[in-house]
Scaffold this active site. Structure first.
Site, PDB file in Angstrom:
ATOM      1  N   PHE A 131       0.847  -1.195   0.000  1.00 40.58           N
ATOM      2  CA  PHE A 131       0.000   0.000   0.000  1.00 40.58           C
ATOM      3  C   PHE A 131       0.885   1.249   0.000  1.00 40.58           C
ATOM      4  O   PHE A 131       1.839   1.318   0.784  1.00 40.58           O
ATOM      5  CB  PHE A 131      -0.864  -0.051   1.256  1.00 40.58           C
ATOM      6  N   ASP A 210       1.044  -6.198   6.900  1.00 38.31           N
ATOM      7  CA  ASP A 210      -0.130  -5.321   6.941  1.00 38.31           C
ATOM      8  C   ASP A 210      -1.341  -6.190   6.580  1.00 38.31           C
ATOM      9  O   ASP A 210      -1.432  -6.699   5.458  1.00 38.31           O
ATOM     10  CB  ASP A 210       0.046  -4.167   5.946  1.00 38.31           C
ATOM     11  N   TYR A 235     -11.844  -0.939   9.498  1.00 34.85           N
ATOM     12  CA  TYR A 235     -13.055  -0.444   8.816  1.00 34.85           C
ATOM     13  C   TYR A 235     -13.331  -1.170   7.508  1.00 34.85           C
ATOM     14  O   TYR A 235     -14.287  -0.851   6.822  1.00 34.85           O
ATOM     15  CB  TYR A 235     -12.981   1.074   8.588  1.00 34.85           C
ATOM     16  N   LYS A 236     -12.501  -2.139   7.139  1.00 34.92           N
ATOM     17  CA  LYS A 236     -12.742  -2.892   5.904  1.00 34.92           C
ATOM     18  C   LYS A 236     -13.578  -4.132   6.237  1.00 34.92           C
ATOM     19  O   LYS A 236     -14.746  -3.996   6.550  1.00 34.92           O
ATOM     20  CB  LYS A 236     -11.405  -3.194   5.236  1.00 34.92           C
ATOM     21  N   ARG A 385     -12.108  -2.330  -8.700  1.00 36.98           N
ATOM     22  CA  ARG A 385     -12.060  -3.402  -7.692  1.00 36.98           C
ATOM     23  C   ARG A 385     -13.476  -3.788  -7.289  1.00 36.98           C
ATOM     24  O   ARG A 385     -14.287  -2.936  -6.926  1.00 36.98           O
ATOM     25  CB  ARG A 385     -11.310  -2.928  -6.437  1.00 36.98           C
TER      26      ARG A 385
HETATM   27  C1  LIG Z   1      -6.666   0.495   3.878  1.00 36.26           C
HETATM   28  C2  LIG Z   1      -5.243   0.228   4.099  1.00 36.26           C
HETATM   29  C3  LIG Z   1      -4.496   1.043   4.952  1.00 36.26           C
HETATM   30  C4  LIG Z   1      -5.142   2.231   5.602  1.00 36.26           C
HETATM   31  O1  LIG Z   1      -4.288   2.973   6.387  1.00 36.26           O
HETATM   32  P1  LIG Z   1      -4.888   4.147   7.283  1.00 36.26           P
HETATM   33  O2  LIG Z   1      -3.775   4.589   8.100  1.00 36.26           O
HETATM   34  O3  LIG Z   1      -6.034   3.549   8.060  1.00 36.26           O
HETATM   35  O4  LIG Z   1      -5.411   5.194   6.369  1.00 36.26           O
HETATM   36  C5  LIG Z   1      -3.171   0.706   5.189  1.00 36.26           C
HETATM   37  N1  LIG Z   1      -2.605  -0.355   4.578  1.00 36.26           N
HETATM   38  C6  LIG Z   1      -3.290  -1.153   3.725  1.00 36.26           C
HETATM   39  C7  LIG Z   1      -2.645  -2.345   3.109  1.00 36.26           C
HETATM   40  C8  LIG Z   1      -4.626  -0.873   3.451  1.00 36.26           C
HETATM   41  O5  LIG Z   1      -5.314  -1.651   2.618  1.00 36.26           O
END
Ligand SMILES: *Cc1c(COP(=O)(O)O)cnc(C)c1O
Length: 425
Positions: A131, A210, A235-236, A385
């Site tokens: 990410f 992650d 939140y996912k 997606r």
């Molecule tokens: C959604 C997501 C994040 C989100 O990071 P925030 O700090 O909550 O904005 C981080 N890493 C991955 C792999 C994600 O999919």
């Protein structure tokens, strides 16, 4: 459930729904717009009905009536209590997961802590499938206090799958940490973790995962896999609500060796003695910083409890069947319309979303939302997606979503939309 032979008709989707042992959980979620098909549970999960009641109670009864006394009746413990429940989802022991801050901030805390713990090592490793926010944090860390650090971001072959041989070759006795997304946010590629941990540990390096795109939908065994550190958002697939705080995991034997780079009073030994000298508390609580966002923290709990009740194996089973079904529909309907598959076909290497690529991907995604009430999201350069959150998504919705994409292309509705981007896609 027996596997049925794929058929592209709607009746087949409806038969799959009738055979779905998890179908009843759909009623546990809020559906105000019955026509809207939501395929973005991998970015923001739907609202569980039980969370509405829990949040109402927290606002009206706890904040409204208990006020400051709320801290001693469930607020102060919330990051630990809910962390322990998330630990069960992650195959981690009690006391090894805590809820705090955002995923990005937790990554910073853990990577900095790892860097401080290994002064003799220089190399941080990640890859292009990770990410972007994670890569930014790593870039920031290597330009920070230790000027000898270097960051190696390994390329992928095709932006869908990693080049594992190259990754394994890069891990050497100078490697400090290997940090990857368990499921890649764009392609949905799912790493086989035990092999990565083994290679890294053989060279004495940490592994940090992650779990943002896998927690709550893909089976995870942090303890069995011997993962050192992990982070992820709630939140996912954990349905914690917009901006709900993230979690972090530290392997138990490392907890007292690592120090958070942010010394705050929630990580202090006795915060309410108000000592002027920082002394970290034992265990991973030292990675808390300041006052947690209590309303957002407790909003995570009902959904996590529901996931534990269902069991991740059953969720994974439905998720695999649904992504398989979606790919069959892709082959039958979308591929002839010029789409390419941006996700691995091997179900063991796939998380819970399917990316479909089209050179007009952005206008198509806009037309899906505004003309056909199908909500996906879009990731550069051409990925639409389609997220599969099995607890509330039906096979019939998947069928309808693909049918609506077919129709909008036939009606050329995407041509109404320019290539320019909205701020949040
Ligand atoms: C959604 C997501 C994040 C989100 O990071 P925030 O700090 O909550 O904005 C981080 N890493 C991955 C792999 C994600 O999919």
């Amino acid at each position: 459930m027996k596997t049925l032979q794929f058929d592209p008709g709607r009746e087949f989707a409806q038969a799959l729904d009738r055979n779905d042992p998890l179908a009843a959980y759909r009623d546990e979620f809020t559906f105000l717009d019955q026509d809207m098909i939501y395929l973005d549970g991998n970015s923001l999960g739907r609202l569980p009905k039980q969370s509405v009641e829990r949040i109402r109670k927290a606002v009206e009864e706890e904040w409204g009536d208990r006020l400051i006394r709320g801290w001693n009746s469930g607020w102060y413990d919330a990051p630990h209590r809910i962390g322990d429940k998330i630990a069960e989802i992650l195959g981690a022991p009690s006391g090894s997961v805590i809820v705090s801050d955002s995923t990005t901030v937790n990554l910073y805390k853990l990577v900095r802590a790892a860097v401080e713990a290994r002064p003799g090592r220089r190399k941080l490793i990640s890859d292009e499938l990770n990410f972007p926010s994670d890569l930014y944090v790593l870039q920031g860390v290597v330009t920070g206090s230790r000027s000898d650090l270097e960051l190696e971001i390994l390329p992928s072959n095709d932006e869908i799958e990693p080049d594992l041989e190259r990754l394994y070759q890069a891990i050497d006795s100078n490697t400090l940490i290997v940090t990857l997304s368990h499921v890649s946010f764009k392609s949905g590629y799912l790493y086989f973790v035990p092999e990565i941990v083994e290679r890294a540990h053989r060279q004495g390096a940490f592994v940090l995962l992650d779990l943002s795109h896998s927690a709550g939908v893909v089976p995870i065994q942090l303890m069995e896999w011997d993962v050192d550190l992990a982070i992820g958002c709630t939140y996912k697939y954990l349905n914690g609500g917009p901006g709900s705080p993230a979690f972090l995991y530290i392997r138990q034997d490392l907890q007292d060796q690592l120090r958070s780079p942010i010394w705050g009073w929630f990580g202090q030994k006795n915060p309410f003695r108000f000592s002027l000298q920082y002394e970290p508390v034992k265990g991973l609580t030292r990675f808390l910083v300041g006052t947690p966002p209590i309303l957002s923290t407790i909003a995570i709990e009902p959904s996590v409890e529901m996931l534990l009740e269902v069991g991740i194996e059953r969720i994974r089973d439905k998720s695999s069947r649904q992504t398989e079904y979606l790919i069959s529909l892709f082959d039958h309907v979308l591929s002839p319309l010029g789409f390419k598959l941006g996700t691995p076909r091997d179900p063991d290497r796939r998380g819970s979303h399917v990316s479909v690529q089209h050179e007009l991907g952005y206008p198509i995604s806009q037309a899906m939302i505004h003309e056909k009430a199908v909500i996906p999201d879009f990731r550069e350069p051409d990925n639409i997606r389609l997220g599969v959150s099995p607890l509330y998504l039906s096979y019939d919705e998947l069928w309808q979503a693909i049918e609506r994409i077919r129709l909008l292309l036939e009606e050329k509705l995407h041509l109404k939309y320019p290539q320019s981007r909205k701020r949040v896609t």
